[in-house]
Design a protein around this motif. Structure first.
Motif, mmCIF file in Angstrom:
data_model
loop_
_atom_site.group_PDB
_atom_site.id
_atom_site.type_symbol
_atom_site.label_atom_id
_atom_site.label_comp_id
_atom_site.label_asym_id
_atom_site.label_seq_id
_atom_site.Cartn_x
_atom_site.Cartn_y
_atom_site.Cartn_z
ATOM 1 N N ASN A 162 0.823 -1.209 0.000
ATOM 2 C CA ASN A 162 0.000 0.000 0.000
ATOM 3 C C ASN A 162 0.854 1.254 0.000
ATOM 4 O OD1 ASN A 162 -2.254 -1.499 0.005
ATOM 5 N ND2 ASN A 162 -2.648 -1.372 2.194
ATOM 6 N N LEU A 163 1.943 1.258 0.777
ATOM 7 C CA LEU A 163 2.783 2.439 0.899
ATOM 8 C C LEU A 163 3.538 2.719 -0.383
ATOM 9 C CD1 LEU A 163 4.208 4.610 2.670
ATOM 10 C CD2 LEU A 163 5.906 2.865 3.237
ATOM 11 N N LEU A 164 4.194 1.698 -0.917
ATOM 12 C CA LEU A 164 5.108 1.943 -2.019
ATOM 13 C C LEU A 164 4.409 2.083 -3.353
ATOM 14 C CD1 LEU A 164 7.963 -0.399 -0.910
ATOM 15 C CD2 LEU A 164 7.856 2.076 -0.757
ATOM 16 N N PHE A 165 3.215 1.546 -3.460
ATOM 17 C CA PHE A 165 2.497 1.679 -4.728
ATOM 18 C C PHE A 165 2.192 3.142 -5.021
ATOM 19 C CE2 PHE A 165 -1.535 1.653 -7.157
ATOM 20 C CZ PHE A 165 -1.006 1.136 -8.322
ATOM 21 N N THR A 166 1.988 3.933 -3.969
ATOM 22 C CA THR A 166 1.627 5.332 -4.178
ATOM 23 C C THR A 166 2.799 6.152 -4.701
ATOM 24 O OG1 THR A 166 2.197 5.899 -1.896
ATOM 25 C CG2 THR A 166 -0.077 5.245 -2.340
ATOM 26 N N TRP A 198 12.348 4.253 -8.265
ATOM 27 C CA TRP A 198 11.577 3.132 -8.815
ATOM 28 C C TRP A 198 12.216 1.800 -8.407
ATOM 29 C CZ3 TRP A 198 7.287 2.174 -11.863
ATOM 30 C CH2 TRP A 198 6.543 3.310 -12.230
ATOM 31 N N ARG A 199 13.551 1.745 -8.420
ATOM 32 C CA ARG A 199 14.239 0.513 -8.043
ATOM 33 C C ARG A 199 13.949 0.159 -6.582
ATOM 34 N NH1 ARG A 199 17.913 -2.747 -10.013
ATOM 35 N NH2 ARG A 199 19.268 -3.910 -8.594
ATOM 36 N N LEU A 200 13.942 1.158 -5.713
ATOM 37 C CA LEU A 200 13.631 0.922 -4.301
ATOM 38 C C LEU A 200 12.231 0.337 -4.150
ATOM 39 C CD1 LEU A 200 14.154 1.188 -1.277
ATOM 40 C CD2 LEU A 200 13.392 3.567 -1.426
ATOM 41 N N LYS A 201 11.273 0.950 -4.834
ATOM 42 C CA LYS A 201 9.880 0.469 -4.777
ATOM 43 C C LYS A 201 9.802 -1.008 -5.163
ATOM 44 C CE LYS A 201 5.560 0.958 -7.383
ATOM 45 N NZ LYS A 201 5.595 -0.354 -7.986
ATOM 46 N N LYS A 239 18.275 -6.088 2.389
ATOM 47 C CA LYS A 239 19.513 -5.352 2.695
ATOM 48 C C LYS A 239 19.879 -4.407 1.547
ATOM 49 C CE LYS A 239 21.684 -8.448 6.042
ATOM 50 N NZ LYS A 239 22.848 -9.324 6.326
ATOM 51 N N GLU A 240 19.707 -4.885 0.320
ATOM 52 C CA GLU A 240 19.970 -4.020 -0.834
ATOM 53 C C GLU A 240 19.002 -2.838 -0.842
ATOM 54 O OE1 GLU A 240 20.038 -4.225 -5.754
ATOM 55 O OE2 GLU A 240 19.805 -6.067 -4.566
ATOM 56 N N ALA A 241 17.727 -3.101 -0.550
ATOM 57 C CA ALA A 241 16.737 -2.027 -0.503
ATOM 58 C C ALA A 241 17.040 -1.055 0.623
ATOM 59 C CB ALA A 241 15.339 -2.622 -0.313
ATOM 60 N N LEU A 242 17.499 -1.574 1.780
ATOM 61 C CA LEU A 242 17.818 -0.715 2.922
ATOM 62 C C LEU A 242 18.969 0.228 2.587
ATOM 63 C CD1 LEU A 242 17.118 -0.174 5.896
ATOM 64 C CD2 LEU A 242 18.842 -1.878 6.525
ATOM 65 N N GLN A 243 19.996 -0.303 1.920
ATOM 66 C CA GLN A 243 21.132 0.542 1.538
ATOM 67 C C GLN A 243 20.693 1.619 0.545
ATOM 68 O OE1 GLN A 243 24.200 0.537 2.755
ATOM 69 N NE2 GLN A 243 24.730 2.262 1.426
#
Length: 572
Positions: free
Chosen positions: A14-18, A139-142, A164-168
């Motif tokens: 829900n959060l990242l789709f926005t 976009w990559r983070l999402k 971990k990749e997303a956190l960095q």
């Protein structure tokens, strides 16, 4: 553990789709649709998207983009099937779409599959979306976070690497609110893997960032931190975090917190507080179950009321036509009368279906009460009190552990139609262990498998066997105090996809009565409820449950009773 994971993954989607709106440079028409979506004017945005398709039917790149926007809108409205249809229409023009449009297309398809629990297809779509990213870190983070959510649902070990990749990446592009959510999910995963210190560290990091951003208290994070601390041996510290979370917890979160506090206090042998939190857990569990039951009844009633209104409207319209067209009625009266009969039959069928659904819901509720009847609960708790009074803490803890496992398993499956054979056998084993009280020392039991290949993959109707086993103990084995026996035998027929189940005791046998068929069950085990349960199952399924009750042997004093069930099963 499933409670923590499921909650936070839904939050991720829900959060990242926005985040996906307004990132690319759009023509004027699409900027207008972006604005409407951000302001939640979804129907207006949908209409403008359709207008673009109607105005430029040959401009396939524009048509493809319009379908992507329609897919977004359908997702926000919860229309998963329509959203996927629009995304597939856009995919027909894949070669003409821009790189950004392609990425957004595969991300949208991934979200549809994720929400539909088709996690393998979701993984493939998110990976395709990742291949299209070059310089757009946002976009990559999402997509990384959504992919991590899919891996968590699949119990895939790659989840930690992806998070971990997303956190960095979230740190690099300064997205602390996303860091908070990723850290919470990482703590969940570490808890699932029993890596308690890593779970504690990630949960604490999440809390520190939340505090720096002055974000509200997170019940889930406090709950996870408390759970990890308790399991790492720091019970008082874990209890402290549980109790902090109580102030902001919803009903379902309170249920989980009370259950965790119950286990924590038992862990440190503070039985008084443990019993207090058990009572609070039991109370709110009943409230939640009652609320769910009322919601189901309300939904059924609403459906019935709607059907009734439609029937009245149909009748009024028919009467109006008959009044305004008396001459036509003379010619076509028979036809109109026939249509009215069909209409009445249609709504009558709907009424009967609604009534049947209501009866099934009531039947399930009665059956659950049959399994968790107050007499059984009172005796079990009284037995724990007896062990504590006798200063037998190890015995009382073992008894309470079996009791809590039985209650947990029954509650977990109370809303389901089927249960896997492994869980059903665990319920029966725990129940039979609870019957080994001092006054029943002579009772023993055996559970035997014959040609049952993999009980974990076999599903049978839920809430079916335990009442028969209870009958075998109470009205069978207990009558033979010095040598009471209960035997459960399971045989699998792979070709017919049925289980043959025998429940045998060596009690005094079936008490015959001239006015009753000698093969009917004892009244005490809720004969009518079991009979209705079997009948309802057989009405709704091609394969039927077959029940037979007879004497177990020819011993005059203790002939016993043998219950034989032929139960169709599902494989998964």
């Amino acid at each position: 553990m499933h409670y923590f994971t499921k909650f936070t993954i839904v939050l991720f989607f829900n959060l990242l789709f926005t985040f996906s709106y307004g990132i690319q440079q759009n023509p004027k028409d699409f900027k207008s649709i972006d604005s409407l979506i951000q302001n939640r004017a979804l129907e207006k945005a949908k209409e403008e998207s359709f207008q673009i398709i109607r105005k430029q039917p040959k401009n396939f790149q524009t048509v493809g983009r319009a379908h992507i926007y329609l897919g977004k809108i359908n997702l926000l409205q919860g229309e998963l099937d329509i959203a996927l249809s629009n995304y597939m229409d856009a995919k027909k023009h894949l070669e003409l779409l821009s790189e950004t449009d392609r990425v957004e297309l595969f991300s949208g398809i991934g979200i549809v599959y994720s929400r539909s629990k088709n996690f393998n297809s979701a993984e493939k779509s998110f990976k395709k979306a990742l291949l299209g990213y070059k310089n757009n870190d946002f976009w990559r983070l999402k997509t990384l976070v959504n992919l991590g959510g899919v891996y968590m649902e699949k119990n895939d070990p790659k989840v930690i690497k992806v998070y971990k990749e997303a956190l960095q990446l979230a740190k690099e592009i300064e997205q602390p609110k996303v860091e908070v959510v990723i850290l919470t999910n990482l703590s969940n995963q570490y808890i699932k893997e029993s890596q308690w210190q890593l779970a504690i560290n990630t949960a604490n990091k999440s809390l520190r960032i939340r505090d720096s951003l002055q974000m509200p208290l997170s019940v889930i994070t406090y709950n996870n931190l408390g759970y990890a601390l308790v399991n790492s041996g720091k019970v008082p510290e874990g209890i402290n975090y549980y109790e902090k979370a109580l102030a902001k917890a919803s009903s379902q979160e309170l249920q989980q917190l009370f259950y965790n506090l119950l286990n924590a206090y038992i862990n440190i042998k503070d039985y008084e507080k443990g019993i207090d939190y058990y009572n609070r857990y039991d109370s709110i569990k009943d409230q939640i179950a009652e609320k769910r039951y009322e919601e189901k009844i309300a939904a059924i009633k609403t459906f019935y009321d709607t059907a009734e209104k439609e029937r009245k409207i149909a009748n009024l319209e028919a009467e109006k036509k008959a009044h305004n067209k008396k001459i036509t009625w003379l010619i076509f009266g028979g036809g109109i009368f026939f249509l009215l009969i069909l209409t009445i039959i249609f709504f009558r069928i709907n009424h009967l279906k609604t009534k049947q659904a209501l009866q099934q819901s009531q039947l399930r509720s009665k059956f659950l009460r049959l399994q968790l009847n107050p007499h059984f609960l009172f005796n079990a708790l009284q037995q724990v009190q007896y062990y504590i009074y006798k200063n037998e803490p190890n015995t009382s803890m073992q008894y309470l552990d079996n009791f809590s496992k039985l209650i947990r398993l029954i509650l977990e499956h109370s809303d389901e139609e089927y249960i896997n054979l492994t869980d059903e056998l665990e319920i029966l084993s725990n129940y039979l262990e609870l019957q080994k009280t001092p006054e029943n020392q002579g009772i023993s039991y055996r559970i035997i498998y014959k040609d049952v290949h993999d009980p974990e993959t076999i599903k049978i109707p839920v809430m079916l066997l335990q009442p028969f086993v209870e009958n075998a103990v109470i009205h069978g084995a207990r009558q033979n105090r010095e040598n009471g026996k209960v035997k459960l035998l399971f045989r699998q027929d792979v070709k017919k996809k049925v289980l043959y189940i025998e429940i045998v005791d060596n009690g005094k046998g079936i008490q015959t009565d001239r006015s009753q068929d000698h093969k009917k069950l004892h009244r005490s085990m809720g004969r009518e409820i079991l009979k209705n349960r079997v009948e309802e199952f057989n009405k709704m399924n091609k394969s039927h449950i077959v029940l037979n009750v007879e004497r177990a042997c020819n011993d005059k004093a203790f002939p016993g009773t043998k219950v034989t069930l032929t139960v169709p099963y599902l494989e998964f």
